[in-house]
Write an enzyme that holds these catalytic residues in place. Structure first.
Site, PDB file in Angstrom:
ATOM      1  N   GLU A   1      32.604  29.169  25.556  1.00 42.94           N
ATOM      2  CA  GLU A   1      31.717  28.225  26.254  1.00 42.94           C
ATOM      3  C   GLU A   1      30.664  27.661  25.302  1.00 42.94           C
ATOM      4  O   GLU A   1      30.353  26.465  25.336  1.00 42.94           O
ATOM      5  CB  GLU A   1      31.051  28.913  27.457  1.00 42.94           C
ATOM      6  CG  GLU A   1      30.210  27.939  28.274  1.00 42.94           C
ATOM      7  CD  GLU A   1      30.061  28.312  29.733  1.00 42.94           C
ATOM      8  OE1 GLU A   1      30.667  29.315  30.163  1.00 42.94           O
ATOM      9  OE2 GLU A   1      29.339  27.594  30.445  1.00 42.94           O
TER      10      GLU A   1
ATOM     11  N   ASP B   1      27.310  36.157  32.610  1.00 42.98           N
ATOM     12  CA  ASP B   1      28.282  35.774  33.638  1.00 42.98           C
ATOM     13  C   ASP B   1      29.685  36.268  33.291  1.00 42.98           C
ATOM     14  O   ASP B   1      30.394  36.829  34.136  1.00 42.98           O
ATOM     15  CB  ASP B   1      28.300  34.251  33.805  1.00 42.98           C
ATOM     16  CG  ASP B   1      26.939  33.695  34.151  1.00 42.98           C
ATOM     17  OD1 ASP B   1      26.052  34.499  34.517  1.00 42.98           O
ATOM     18  OD2 ASP B   1      26.754  32.478  34.045  1.00 42.98           O
TER      19      ASP B   1
HETATM   20  C1  GLA Z   1      23.420  31.081  33.516  1.00 41.84           C
HETATM   21  C2  GLA Z   1      23.960  31.566  32.167  1.00 41.84           C
HETATM   22  C3  GLA Z   1      23.661  33.037  31.966  1.00 41.84           C
HETATM   23  C4  GLA Z   1      22.202  33.378  32.217  1.00 41.84           C
HETATM   24  C5  GLA Z   1      21.732  32.766  33.544  1.00 41.84           C
HETATM   25  C6  GLA Z   1      20.247  32.952  33.771  1.00 41.84           C
HETATM   26  O1  GLA Z   1      24.115  31.677  34.569  1.00 41.84           O
HETATM   27  O2  GLA Z   1      25.333  31.341  32.087  1.00 41.84           O
HETATM   28  O3  GLA Z   1      24.043  33.421  30.658  1.00 41.84           O
HETATM   29  O4  GLA Z   1      21.403  32.955  31.158  1.00 41.84           O
HETATM   30  O5  GLA Z   1      22.030  31.392  33.630  1.00 41.84           O
HETATM   31  O6  GLA Z   1      19.952  34.299  33.919  1.00 41.84           O
END
Ligand code: GLA
Length: 378
Positions: free
Chosen positions: A160, A172
């Site tokens: 990503e 995530d």
């Molecule tokens: C998004 C990003 C994560 C994290 C969140 C905030 O989901 O993909 O890596 O930084 O925002 O906690």
């Protein structure tokens, strides 16, 4: 588990049978927001909604992608032509994973992949991470590539960051790859240390609502990068590798050392949020789950006022839920729209859900329990 309809959809798209099928979940984050790219702590859990992939290998150098949820039919790409920035739309996520696997030297070639998903797209519940992780798990297992779940998640994060071009942290993908049912996942990002923290809502007479505001602000991507850059600038000014290194007890001194209020707000959020993760874990470990509610709500206030990544609709959901008797509520994920989580007692979940629906007519919600991470279906 085999699902004939899903297999038939693969066969309809590609004219042959799949070799197997995999699923990867979306996630909600209990606490620990915008801490992952500061080397800090996060505590996500998997939701029941998953992205599934039915897959068969190819030996002619083609990657063919089809989604039940996306218009446009089969997307056909040449594996050798994959390069960062060259693929558009939803197909760049699986393409990114294949490119990253090959860039890392893994002997993974072309494939046909058919996807479907129940993870709401754009709902802040990591639909793109689920798509990446299901692709990575399917391709590595089919090609006999041995890789830990954490490494698989890091590979997806890299895909990503580098191929898609989004500067996200690793929460995530790690949640989708590594969560287990009935637990939240405590991840120490710097140490790459994981612990499954028991999070059994039903046993404590609790319910968790996920409320999707169906709001997605167009400035979200740029604003995420700005917050991240601001945190890195603050860490550099404070002479530490990452904001993770500012101890809670040293927060006031760190704030005094910073030249402007914008940076002070970012630092205050990250340092207090890491502390809230530790406090929530201590309460979960002690079996005092209802008491995490105020920490969730405090986390929301910090994201709203200090980190400034909430929006009106998320604030309406949180304020309404708490006023209607929720134990706690907060936005979850990157912010600027997306979803909120609401913790209630089991017997007040309906009333709280109804109050939220009344206050924000466009919202939808579902009750969730911590589900399993990515797995092979058959
Ligand atoms: C998004 C990003 C994560 C994290 C969140 C905030 O989901 O993909 O890596 O930084 O925002 O906690």
């Amino acid at each position: 588990m085999s699902d004939p309809t899903f297999e038939t959809a693969f066969t309809k798209a590609f004219g042959r049978a799949p070799e197997g099928a995999w699923a990867a979940p979306g996630r909600a984050n209990l606490i620990g927001e915008h801490t992952d790219y500061n080397d800090g702590y996060v505590l996500p859990f998997a939701i029941q909604q998953t992205t599934r992939a039915a897959v068969a290998r190819r030996d002619d150098g083609l990657l063919r992608l089809h989604s039940a949820d996306m218009a446009g039919g089969v997307v056909e790409l040449r594996v050798d032509d994959l390069a960062p920035g060259t693929t558009t739309g939803w197909a760049r996520y699986p393409a990114a994973v294949l490119w990253t696997l090959r860039e890392a030297g893994h002997p993974v070639g072309g494939a046909d992949l058919h996807f479907d998903s129940t993870v709401p797209v754009g709902g802040g519940l990591s639909s793109s991470a689920a798509l990446q992780v299901v692709t990575a798990l399917a391709l590595t297992e089919l090609h006999g590539v041995e890789m830990s779940r954490q490494d698989l998640a890091l590979l997806c994060q890299r895909s990503e960051n580098v191929y898609v071009g989004a500067p996200v942290g690793m929460m995530d993908q790690t949640a989708s790859a590594c969560c287990t049912a009935g637990h939240a996942l405590h991840l120490d990002v710097r140490a790459l240390a994981q612990r499954q923290v028991p999070f059994d809502l039903a046993a404590q007479g609790l319910a968790m609502l996920v409320v999707d505001t169906h709001v997605k602000h167009s400035h979200a991507e740029g604003a995420y990068g700005e917050r991240r850059a601001g945190c890195e600038r603050a860490a550099a000014l404070l002479g530490v590798p990452a904001l993770r290194d500012i101890a809670f007890d040293d927060l006031d001194a760190a704030l005094d050392a910073l030249p402007d209020d914008g940076l002070r707000r970012l630092v205050r959020h990250v340092v207090t949020e890491n502390r809230r993760v530790e406090e929530v874990i201590a309460l979960l470990d002690a079996g005092r789950t209802p008491e995490i509610g105020p920490l969730l709500t405090a986390g929301h206030a910090s994201l709203r006022d200090d980190f400034q990544v909430s929006c009106r609709e998320l604030d309406v959901v949180v304020d309404t839920a708490v006023a209607a008797g929720a134990l706690g509520a907060r936005m979850t994920g990157g912010g600027f729209g997306g979803s909120a989580i609401v913790l209630t007692t089991a017997d007040t979940a309906d009333a709280v859900g109804a109050a939220v629906a009344g206050a924000l007519a466009r919202s939808t919600s579902f009750v969730t329990v911590p589900g399993p991470g990515a797995h092979r279906l058959w």
